[in-house]
Design an enzyme around this catalytic site. Structure first.
Site, PDB file in Angstrom:
ATOM      1  N   TYR A 106     -11.241   7.744 -15.044  1.00 50.24           N
ATOM      2  CA  TYR A 106     -11.497   6.543 -14.247  1.00 50.24           C
ATOM      3  C   TYR A 106     -12.159   5.468 -15.103  1.00 50.24           C
ATOM      4  CZ  TYR A 106     -13.438   3.636 -10.477  1.00 50.24           C
ATOM      5  OH  TYR A 106     -13.773   2.593  -9.644  1.00 50.24           O
ATOM      6  N   SER A 141     -14.283  -2.212 -12.305  1.00 49.93           N
ATOM      7  CA  SER A 141     -15.416  -1.482 -11.727  1.00 49.93           C
ATOM      8  C   SER A 141     -16.587  -1.609 -12.688  1.00 49.93           C
ATOM      9  CB  SER A 141     -15.046   0.001 -11.555  1.00 49.93           C
ATOM     10  OG  SER A 141     -16.191   0.807 -11.342  1.00 49.93           O
ATOM     11  N   ASP A 165       0.859  -1.183   0.000  1.00 45.52           N
ATOM     12  CA  ASP A 165       0.000   0.000   0.000  1.00 45.52           C
ATOM     13  C   ASP A 165       0.888   1.224   0.000  1.00 45.52           C
ATOM     14  OD1 ASP A 165      -2.213   1.961   0.770  1.00 45.52           O
ATOM     15  OD2 ASP A 165      -3.288   0.063   0.897  1.00 45.52           O
ATOM     16  N   VAL A 224       2.543   1.531  -6.690  1.00 44.37           N
ATOM     17  CA  VAL A 224       2.499   0.576  -7.796  1.00 44.37           C
ATOM     18  C   VAL A 224       2.570   1.243  -9.170  1.00 44.37           C
ATOM     19  CG1 VAL A 224       1.348  -1.299  -6.563  1.00 44.37           C
ATOM     20  CG2 VAL A 224      -0.027   0.512  -7.632  1.00 44.37           C
ATOM     21  N   LYS A 233     -10.779   1.731 -16.216  1.00 40.02           N
ATOM     22  CA  LYS A 233     -11.486   0.511 -15.818  1.00 40.02           C
ATOM     23  C   LYS A 233     -11.935  -0.311 -17.021  1.00 40.02           C
ATOM     24  CE  LYS A 233     -10.990   1.174 -11.426  1.00 40.02           C
ATOM     25  NZ  LYS A 233     -10.145   0.264 -10.624  1.00 40.02           N
TER      26      LYS A 233
END
Length: 262
Positions: free
Chosen positions: A158, A145, A43, A66, A162
């Protein structure tokens, strides 16, 4: 092995969960831990990671961005050295990204969303695949998502990321399948927690309505008229990693109560 046993992952699986210190990632990491897996989480939130490590000292943890190639390489080296390999990868890291019309968004906001939500999955996969191939079997779960199957006005970076995850998943399933590796995407809906609260608040502000009105609009677009719990997503991840899920690959599986539109 009876049917109930087939729906449970075998004990001792070596599992990596990105962004595993809170939210969906935490629920997935805890579920695998309870199932007897050896778990490594990463994280970017050091405080959340520290709290997780205190609560679950048997889970390996590492601070990792990441979207940074070097840090991802170090993370997968840790998985190889301290887990002794990898059986399951859960690519969960992501951010909500900006809310606003596309011509009002900065290039920096767009690029950051794509880097964290999509590019990071490529960076993790390119180092995780050799570990999975060494077993001649494995499970990859990419968290997308419902915005990966529906257009999402005012959240274009976003949604683009996705949708990209779904394309990545279906393509990689064909690439990795001959090595015995299944690849699926889970598409969560309106998941209870801090992230959706922030999304609802930002969208309400952009539309000039109250938080309560915006939340009601979100739930009115869900057939079951309720939020998904993080544990619902974790349950699907466990199933896909179990013997019963061994022949499911290349799928985009919604866990959303049937979100009709967003």
């Amino acid at each position: 092995m009876n049917m109930i046993e087939r729906t449970r992952p075998r004990s001792g699986l070596r599992v990596l969960v990105t962004a595993g210190a809170s939210g969906i990632g935490k629920a997935i990491a805890c579920a695998f831990r309870e199932a007897g897996a050896k778990v490594l989480i990463c994280d970017i939130d050091e405080d959340a990671l520290g709290t997780f490590a205190k609560d679950f000292p048997d889970v390996l943890t590492r601070v990792t961005d990441v979207s940074d190639e070097t840090q991802v390489d170090q993370l997968l080296a840790m998985a190889s050295e301290q887990l002794g390999g990898l059986d399951v990868l859960v690519n969960n890291a992501g951010i909500s990204g900006p809310t606003g019309a596309i011509d009002e968004l900065s290039v920096e906001e767009i690029r950051r969303t794509l880097d964290i939500d999509l590019m990071s999955q490529f960076l993790v996969l390119r180092r995780a695949l050799p570990l999975l191939r060494a077993n001649e079997a494995g499970t990859i779960i990419n968290i997308s998502s419902v915005a990966g199957r529906l257009g999402y006005a005012l959240r274009t970076p976003y949604a683009a990321a996705k949708w990209g995850i779904v394309g990545l998943t279906q393509s990689l399933a064909k690439e990795a399948g001959p090595d015995g590796i299944s690849v699926n995407a889970i598409l969560p809906g309106v998941v209870r927690g801090a992230r959706i609260e922030n999304v609802i608040r930002s969208r309400a502000e952009s539309l000039g309505i109250s938080y309560e009105e915006m939340e009601a609009q979100y739930l009115s677009q869900v057939s079951l008229r309720r939020m998904v719990e993080p544990e619902d997503v974790a349950g699907m991840a466990l199933f896909l990693s179990s013997p019963a899920g061994a022949n499911i690959s290349g799928q985009a599986i919604s866990v959303c109560g049937n979100v009709e539109t967003i």
